[in-house]
Design a protein around this motif. Structure first.
Motif, PDB file in Angstrom:
ATOM      1  N   LEU A 195       0.827  -1.205   0.000  1.00 27.60           N
ATOM      2  CA  LEU A 195       0.000   0.000   0.000  1.00 27.60           C
ATOM      3  C   LEU A 195       0.864   1.259   0.000  1.00 27.60           C
ATOM      4  N   GLY A 196       1.893   1.278   0.804  1.00 29.00           N
ATOM      5  CA  GLY A 196       2.798   2.426   0.838  1.00 29.00           C
ATOM      6  C   GLY A 196       3.499   2.647  -0.483  1.00 29.00           C
ATOM      7  N   LYS A 197       3.886   1.560  -1.123  1.00 32.12           N
ATOM      8  CA  LYS A 197       4.551   1.660  -2.421  1.00 32.12           C
ATOM      9  C   LYS A 197       3.611   2.210  -3.490  1.00 32.12           C
ATOM     10  N   VAL A 198       2.355   1.814  -3.405  1.00 37.65           N
ATOM     11  CA  VAL A 198       1.367   2.311  -4.374  1.00 37.65           C
ATOM     12  C   VAL A 198       1.169   3.807  -4.194  1.00 37.65           C
ATOM     13  N   PHE A 199       1.109   4.274  -2.946  1.00 37.20           N
ATOM     14  CA  PHE A 199       0.935   5.704  -2.718  1.00 37.20           C
ATOM     15  C   PHE A 199       2.169   6.496  -3.121  1.00 37.20           C
ATOM     16  N   VAL A 200       3.340   5.912  -2.965  1.00 31.33           N
ATOM     17  CA  VAL A 200       4.558   6.590  -3.417  1.00 31.33           C
ATOM     18  C   VAL A 200       4.551   6.724  -4.941  1.00 31.33           C
TER      19      VAL A 200
ATOM     20  N   ALA B  36       2.082  18.100   1.417  1.00 30.93           N
ATOM     21  CA  ALA B  36       1.294  16.872   1.301  1.00 30.93           C
ATOM     22  C   ALA B  36       2.189  15.697   0.929  1.00 30.93           C
ATOM     23  N   THR B  37       3.134  15.919   0.047  1.00 31.90           N
ATOM     24  CA  THR B  37       4.050  14.855  -0.358  1.00 31.90           C
ATOM     25  C   THR B  37       4.909  14.401   0.820  1.00 31.90           C
ATOM     26  N   ILE B  38       5.391  15.344   1.614  1.00 33.90           N
ATOM     27  CA  ILE B  38       6.216  14.995   2.772  1.00 33.90           C
ATOM     28  C   ILE B  38       5.403  14.222   3.802  1.00 33.90           C
ATOM     29  N   ILE B  39       4.180  14.671   4.068  1.00 34.42           N
ATOM     30  CA  ILE B  39       3.334  13.988   5.050  1.00 34.42           C
ATOM     31  C   ILE B  39       2.972  12.587   4.564  1.00 34.42           C
ATOM     32  N   LEU B  40       2.688  12.442   3.285  1.00 29.69           N
ATOM     33  CA  LEU B  40       2.400  11.107   2.751  1.00 29.69           C
ATOM     34  C   LEU B  40       3.629  10.206   2.798  1.00 29.69           C
ATOM     35  N   ALA B  41       4.792  10.774   2.533  1.00 34.48           N
ATOM     36  CA  ALA B  41       6.031   9.979   2.601  1.00 34.48           C
ATOM     37  C   ALA B  41       6.282   9.494   4.029  1.00 34.48           C
ATOM     38  N   LEU B  42       6.056  10.368   5.002  1.00 33.10           N
ATOM     39  CA  LEU B  42       6.240   9.964   6.398  1.00 33.10           C
ATOM     40  C   LEU B  42       5.182   8.963   6.837  1.00 33.10           C
ATOM     41  N   SER B  43       3.975   9.096   6.323  1.00 35.65           N
ATOM     42  CA  SER B  43       2.929   8.158   6.719  1.00 35.65           C
ATOM     43  C   SER B  43       3.128   6.778   6.103  1.00 35.65           C
ATOM     44  N   THR B  44       3.815   6.698   4.974  1.00 37.17           N
ATOM     45  CA  THR B  44       4.078   5.382   4.387  1.00 37.17           C
ATOM     46  C   THR B  44       5.065   4.582   5.216  1.00 37.17           C
TER      47      THR B  44
END
Length: 90
Positions: A46-51, A79-87
């Motif tokens: 899931l994290g890879k898909v969001f990346v 938003a990109t940084i927050i998504l990267a940290l959440s992955t």
């Protein structure tokens, strides 16, 4: 005005990431993001898909810079940084 532009850019970044992830799953795999969310999480992809979906943020970032919307572009980066940290935690 500037805080609202940052917030709008943040939501644009989130929407473009989810749109990119959805398009990636539709084109390249048999998964569907909405139906198979838990399956993707269990398999650990899931994290890879969001990346991969966040790649669309690059285009959105440059479009906003061309239109002189620097604060919205900062929101997309946020938003990109927050998504990267959440992955890291998914």
């Amino acid at each position: 005005m500037k805080k609202t532009d940052l917030l709008i850019g943040f939501f644009i970044g989130l929407v473009s990431t989810f749109t990119g992830a959805y398009l990636f799953l539709k084109i390249k795999t048999n998964y569907d993001l909405i139906d198979d969310f838990n399956l993707l999480r269990i398999e650990g992809i899931l994290g890879k898909v969001f990346v991969l979906g966040a790649i669309l943020n690059i285009a959105v970032f440059y479009i906003l810079l061309k239109k002189n919307k620097e604060m919205m572009a900062r929101g997309v980066i946020l938003a990109t940084i927050i998504l990267a940290l959440s992955t890291l935690f998914i």
